[in-house]
Design a protein around this motif. Structure first.
Motif, PDB file in Angstrom:
ATOM      1  N   PHE A 419      22.932  34.314  18.367  1.00 53.04           N
ATOM      2  CA  PHE A 419      21.904  33.583  17.760  1.00 53.04           C
ATOM      3  C   PHE A 419      21.142  32.924  18.631  1.00 53.04           C
ATOM      4  N   ILE A 420      21.524  32.443  19.869  1.00 54.20           N
ATOM      5  CA  ILE A 420      21.094  31.825  20.815  1.00 54.20           C
ATOM      6  C   ILE A 420      20.259  33.067  21.767  1.00 54.20           C
ATOM      7  N   ASN A 421      20.997  34.243  21.867  1.00 47.93           N
ATOM      8  CA  ASN A 421      20.438  35.408  23.028  1.00 47.93           C
ATOM      9  C   ASN A 421      19.388  36.026  22.147  1.00 47.93           C
ATOM     10  N   ASP A 422      19.647  36.407  20.655  1.00 38.16           N
ATOM     11  CA  ASP A 422      18.730  37.106  20.174  1.00 38.16           C
ATOM     12  C   ASP A 422      17.460  36.548  19.588  1.00 38.16           C
ATOM     13  N   TYR A 423      17.593  35.254  19.246  1.00 33.99           N
ATOM     14  CA  TYR A 423      16.676  34.243  18.405  1.00 33.99           C
ATOM     15  C   TYR A 423      16.202  33.030  19.071  1.00 33.99           C
ATOM     16  N   ASN A 424      16.849  32.770  20.313  1.00 34.62           N
ATOM     17  CA  ASN A 424      16.502  31.584  21.023  1.00 34.62           C
ATOM     18  C   ASN A 424      16.664  30.367  19.905  1.00 34.62           C
ATOM     19  N   SER A 425      17.896  30.497  19.318  1.00 32.70           N
ATOM     20  CA  SER A 425      17.965  29.537  18.252  1.00 32.70           C
ATOM     21  C   SER A 425      18.567  28.413  18.618  1.00 32.70           C
ATOM     22  N   TYR A 426      18.200  27.276  18.430  1.00 35.40           N
ATOM     23  CA  TYR A 426      18.830  25.930  19.102  1.00 35.40           C
ATOM     24  C   TYR A 426      20.137  25.885  18.556  1.00 35.40           C
ATOM     25  N   LYS A 427      20.925  25.604  19.608  1.00 31.98           N
ATOM     26  CA  LYS A 427      22.345  25.555  19.455  1.00 31.98           C
ATOM     27  C   LYS A 427      23.015  26.420  18.688  1.00 31.98           C
ATOM     28  N   GLY A 428      22.279  27.723  18.580  1.00 33.40           N
ATOM     29  CA  GLY A 428      22.854  28.820  17.648  1.00 33.40           C
ATOM     30  C   GLY A 428      22.910  28.615  16.304  1.00 33.40           C
ATOM     31  N   ASN A 429      22.140  27.669  15.877  1.00 34.39           N
ATOM     32  CA  ASN A 429      22.009  27.567  14.472  1.00 34.39           C
ATOM     33  C   ASN A 429      21.586  28.930  13.630  1.00 34.39           C
ATOM     34  N   ALA A 430      21.964  28.867  12.456  1.00 33.89           N
ATOM     35  CA  ALA A 430      21.681  30.126  11.783  1.00 33.89           C
ATOM     36  C   ALA A 430      20.473  29.813  10.665  1.00 33.89           C
ATOM     37  N   TYR A 431      20.293  28.609  10.256  1.00 36.41           N
ATOM     38  CA  TYR A 431      19.515  28.409   9.150  1.00 36.41           C
ATOM     39  C   TYR A 431      18.541  27.362   9.354  1.00 36.41           C
ATOM     40  N   GLY A 432      18.001  26.933  10.614  1.00 38.04           N
ATOM     41  CA  GLY A 432      17.266  25.820  10.782  1.00 38.04           C
ATOM     42  C   GLY A 432      17.607  24.610  10.519  1.00 38.04           C
ATOM     43  N   MET A 433      16.690  23.899  10.107  1.00 39.80           N
ATOM     44  CA  MET A 433      17.059  22.294   9.821  1.00 39.80           C
ATOM     45  C   MET A 433      17.525  21.870   8.631  1.00 39.80           C
ATOM     46  N   ALA A 434      18.374  21.206   8.318  1.00 39.11           N
ATOM     47  CA  ALA A 434      18.945  20.823   6.919  1.00 39.11           C
ATOM     48  C   ALA A 434      17.797  20.104   6.493  1.00 39.11           C
ATOM     49  N   ASN A 435      17.823  20.367   4.867  1.00 39.62           N
ATOM     50  CA  ASN A 435      16.934  19.284   4.122  1.00 39.62           C
ATOM     51  C   ASN A 435      17.594  18.196   3.475  1.00 39.62           C
ATOM     52  N   THR A 436      17.853  17.422   4.445  1.00 46.91           N
ATOM     53  CA  THR A 436      18.318  15.876   3.979  1.00 46.91           C
ATOM     54  C   THR A 436      17.168  15.055   3.713  1.00 46.91           C
ATOM     55  N   LEU A 437      17.423  13.792   3.059  1.00 49.06           N
ATOM     56  CA  LEU A 437      16.178  12.861   2.658  1.00 49.06           C
ATOM     57  C   LEU A 437      15.248  12.808   3.697  1.00 49.06           C
ATOM     58  N   LEU A 438      15.965  12.388   4.950  1.00 50.92           N
ATOM     59  CA  LEU A 438      14.846  12.127   6.056  1.00 50.92           C
ATOM     60  C   LEU A 438      14.603  13.178   6.763  1.00 50.92           C
ATOM     61  N   GLN A 439      14.633  14.504   6.335  1.00 50.03           N
ATOM     62  CA  GLN A 439      14.133  15.427   6.918  1.00 50.03           C
ATOM     63  C   GLN A 439      13.460  16.589   5.832  1.00 50.03           C
ATOM     64  N   THR A 440      12.784  15.826   4.968  1.00 50.16           N
ATOM     65  CA  THR A 440      12.110  16.475   3.782  1.00 50.16           C
ATOM     66  C   THR A 440      10.481  16.387   3.946  1.00 50.16           C
ATOM     67  N   ALA A 441       9.770  17.477   3.614  1.00 45.87           N
ATOM     68  CA  ALA A 441       8.429  17.215   3.979  1.00 45.87           C
ATOM     69  C   ALA A 441       7.651  16.874   5.130  1.00 45.87           C
ATOM     70  N   PHE A 442       7.073  15.693   5.120  1.00 42.78           N
ATOM     71  CA  PHE A 442       6.259  15.088   5.864  1.00 42.78           C
ATOM     72  C   PHE A 442       7.343  14.577   7.211  1.00 42.78           C
ATOM     73  N   LEU A 443       8.448  14.410   6.905  1.00 41.56           N
ATOM     74  CA  LEU A 443       9.516  14.016   7.803  1.00 41.56           C
ATOM     75  C   LEU A 443      10.161  15.088   8.756  1.00 41.56           C
TER      76      LEU A 443
END
Length: 488
Positions: A419-443
């Motif tokens: 994931f890092i080599n092919d996509y420059n993915s941060y820490k090799g994450n596969a799905y991006g940033m989680a949708n928790t309450l403090l990581q929703t919409a404008f946050l």
């Protein structure tokens, strides 16, 4: 005068953005570092087998219809869809699985067999989920995350409590049966977070699952990528593959193009659909909005250890999509979100596209994809991959009562380092940033840089969030924001 746009990357969000910008009259160039377009949604072909490397679930068909409809097209103009029946199996033990059918009526009947009285609860639960789906997918997710006021509507005020409570609380309050509760908590995993950290409002994912169903595009998810590329090309978009962007050029606080493979590409606007963290490293330090400390503190969706396996036989006792929940979910989740480590007893998911799609494997053979969700950033070695392949195959044989080890023609693996080599993915994450309450919409990280004019971002680390349908929406949102900004 036509404006020129450079789009970095060619995943779902980048392809969507390029289509919308071209429709508005932009000259669009897409620069992709890999050999083929698609980003995470590429294909692996080997010895007559075809695997989707990335996404394998086709949910929320209405979002795809809305995307193609914006261009006077339909998905059926490009690819055929089949609704899966069963949608999937969920294994809880040896020869012990729950079958999720292709209609709410079938699913409620299944629930009733598991727990008397649960069917009425499920109907009420899905009614609520349907209402939330109408609010979220038809309205809220099509807002650009610019202001907190975007979330303040009569519908959201009415549902305020659902942003405070969690999926896990709501599910466990209604369903005593742990197996049924786990099935209802499962769709939230597509959002990249634990049910205990995901606001109740996101139960609209249950409607996406039980109400709208699970589909398979003929020839796999890559057929959607091919469709989007065909649409983009018909609108005048130009694609360059094997073209890695090395720097985003800035003059007088304005993005003026990029350097890729040592060559300058000039443009009026730059949109990056590459990993957001990586995209900012293409800028000089003074132009970066988010620090390393910012990224390190965020909750990222899992990475994955994946295996693509060719079998010299058809397999039994499995569905196209099969989940294995025979071990403790909470213990596995701790190793992803709380104390990052390899799980002792991993849950896993398997997909056998050749059950549905003849193009996925030669006659009489089976294509299998196995996925273990893991924490991003953990150690990834060939020895660890081999160890976990053996764990998964041993469990699979036991749970489904069949011997398959001696029927393996080949296996390929994919994990953090890839994931890092092919996509420059941060820490090799596969799905991006989680949708928790403090990581929703404008946050979430913004679609538009507030330090560099005419520089924009799209994809799973910005709004609306992880998943294929949200990525399509993200591409539309950033294109609209580009047009609005450049008109000023």
């Amino acid at each position: 005068m036509y404006l020129k746009a450079i789009v970095i990357g060619s995943g779902f969000s980048s392809l969507a953005a390029s289509c919308y910008l071209a429709q508005k009259g932009f000259e669009v160039i897409v620069l992709e570092k890999n050999e083929t377009v698609g980003g995470r949604a590429r294909q692996l072909k080997k010895e007559g087998f075809t695997f989707d490397i990335g996404p394998t679930w086709y949910w929320m068909p209405d979002v795809f219809e809305r995307f193609f409809g914006d261009f006077g097209k339909k998905p059926s103009d490009y690819y055929s869809l089949q609704k899966l029946n069963p949608a999937y199996y969920v294994y809880f033990g040896e020869n012990d699985f729950v079958e999720i059918g292709d209609s709410l009526e079938k699913i409620t009947a299944t629930f009733e067999k598991e727990e008397a009285g649960s069917s009425e609860k499920l109907f009420a639960f899905i009614d609520k989920a349907r209402d939330n789906y109408e609010v979220a997918i038809k309205d809220l997710v099509y807002r650009p995350g610019v202001s907190p006021l975007e979330l303040i509507t009569p519908a959201t005020i009415k549902r305020l409590g659902q942003f405070i409570s969690t999926i896990k609380k709501d599910v466990r309050k209604e369903f005593d049966n742990n197996r049924l509760a786990q099935i209802l908590e499962f769709p939230v995993l597509f959002l990249g977070a634990k049910p205990s950290n995901t606001p109740s409002f996101y139960n609209f994912m249950n409607y996406a699952d039980f109400g709208l169903g699970t589909w398979h595009p003929q020839k796999g998810m890559y057929s959607v990528i091919e469709a989007m590329k065909e649409l983009a090309s018909s609108l005048g978009v130009t694609f360059y593959t094997d073209t890695a962007v090395e720097k985003i050029l800035v003059e007088n606080q304005k993005a003026i193009g990029v350097v890729a493979n040592g060559e300058e590409y000039r443009a009026d606007v730059v949109i990056s659909g590459a990993d957001y963290h990586h995209s900012e490293t293409l800028l000089d330090q003074k132009y970066r909005v988010y620090s390393e400390n910012y990224w390190d503190k965020k909750t990222f969706a899992p990475s994955s250890l994946l295996f693509y396996v060719g079998f010299d036989k058809k397999l039994a006792n499995v569905a196209h999509h099969t989940l294995f929940f025979d071990v403790d979910f909470d213990e596995h989740a701790k190793t992803i979100y709380d104390d990052p480590a390899w799980p002792d007893k991993p849950l896993f998911y398997a997909s056998f596209p050749s059950i549905t799609d003849r193009s996925a494997a030669p006659v009489g053979k089976e294509a299998g994809i196995f996925l273990i969700p893991i924490a991003p950033g953990i150690e990834d070695t060939p020895e660890i991959r081999t160890e976990y392949f053996d764990i998964v195959i041993d469990r699979f044989e036991q749970l489904t009562s069949q011997k398959i080890k001696n029927k393996i023609i080949f296996k390929e693996s994919y994990c953090v380092n890839d994931f890092i080599n092919d996509y420059n993915s941060y820490k090799g994450n596969a799905y991006g940033m989680a949708n928790t309450l403090l990581q929703t919409a404008f946050l979430r990280p913004k679609l538009k840089s507030n330090k560099v004019d005419n520089l924009f971002f799209t994809g799973q680390l910005t709004v609306p969030g992880p998943g294929v349908p949200p990525s399509l929406i993200s591409g539309k949102l950033v294109a609209e924001l580009v047009c609005k900004t450049l008109k000023k």
